[in-house]
Design an enzyme around this catalytic site. Structure first.
Site, PDB file in Angstrom:
ATOM      1  CD  GLU A   1      -2.844  -0.649   2.583  1.00 39.58           C
ATOM      2  OE1 GLU A   1      -3.019   0.540   2.964  1.00 39.58           O
ATOM      3  OE2 GLU A   1      -3.299  -1.626   3.197  1.00 39.58           O
TER       4      GLU A   1
ATOM      5  CG  ASP B   1      -4.190   6.249   8.754  1.00 40.40           C
ATOM      6  OD1 ASP B   1      -4.053   5.028   8.874  1.00 40.40           O
ATOM      7  OD2 ASP B   1      -4.433   6.807   7.672  1.00 40.40           O
TER       8      ASP B   1
END
Length: 246
Positions: free
Chosen positions: A34, A45
């Site tokens: 990724e 996140d």
């Protein structure tokens, strides 16, 4: 063989380093990479990846850096772009589709684009031979799990817990996995909270794991030079790959 997906932040500390690290991870046994697209408000996140995002932006990251790095990386390892919807919307999904196809990138992960809101974009993405990875969370209803699972491509991203990446929480996922398996044969990869210490347990009953914060912590360690960072992250990747397949 269970699969390992590795997230790294593109452009930190610079694009050349991103390419070197990506190729080293391919050699270390990472199956899918990724490439994170730095964004100012990465809502899914935790503080580790958020910090890497902000540092990359402060150092002048531009989308062309992602596109150029991907042309060097994607021929060597299965590559996805992971980013928030704002850049995709601002530049146009078509631009990202064209650039991904040109570079050999295989799809996108957009955590703030829910399944229902992604429907208008999926045909354009899938017609180009790309995948838009779907998320399933332990808070989803059985009906929603079935709906998402039946439409999945490449793999399903199973969120290990409600919250942000890197927080290390855990939840009972057996009922969710059973519902997914009833609906699809698409592989299921578990993300959020995977480290060398937790990898073996996290990989139980799934087809692979997704690791981000554990790698990005090393990226942020200013006591290490670039060669040491690549060596440490690669060693961690090898260890995780071994543990999930014990």
């Amino acid at each position: 063989m269970k699969r390992l997906v590795a997230y790294i932040t593109t452009g930190y500390p610079d694009s050349s380093f991103t390419v070197d690290l990506a190729l080293a991870l391919a050699e270390a046994g990472v199956d899918t990479l990724e490439l994170g697209i730095p964004f100012s408000d990465p809502v899914a996140d935790g503080p580790v990846i958020e910090s890497a995002n902000l540092r990359a932006l402060q150092r002048g990251f531009r989308l062309r850096d992602l596109f150029e790095a991907s042309r060097q990386i994607a021929p060597k390892i299965d590559t996805l772009w992971m980013g928030y919807f704002n850049p995709f919307y601002h530049r146009g999904i078509g631009t990202f589709v064209d650039e991904a196809v040109s570079a050999g990138v295989h799809g996108f992960i957009i955590p703030d684009l829910p399944y229902e809101e992604a429907r208008p974009y999926k045909p354009q993405i899938e017609e180009a031979g790309l995948a838009l990875i779907d998320f399933i969370a332990p808070t989803d209803t059985p009906e929603r799990i079935t709906m998402i699972a039946r439409d999945a491509r490449k793999f399903l991203y199973l969120v290990a817990y409600a919250g942000i990446t890197g927080s290390g929480r855990s939840e009972e996922l057996t009922p969710v996995l059973e519902k997914i398996r009833e609906a699809t044969d698409t592989p299921v990869y578990l993300g959020f909270g995977v480290t060398p210490e937790t990898a073996k347990e996290k990989a139980r009953n799934v087809d692979g794991v997704i690791v981000g914060s554990a790698f990005v912590k090393v990226l942020l360690d200013e006591s290490l030079n670039n060669t040491e960072k690549i060596g440490k992250i690669s060693a961690m990747a090898r260890e995780i790959k071994e543990r999930i397949n014990e």
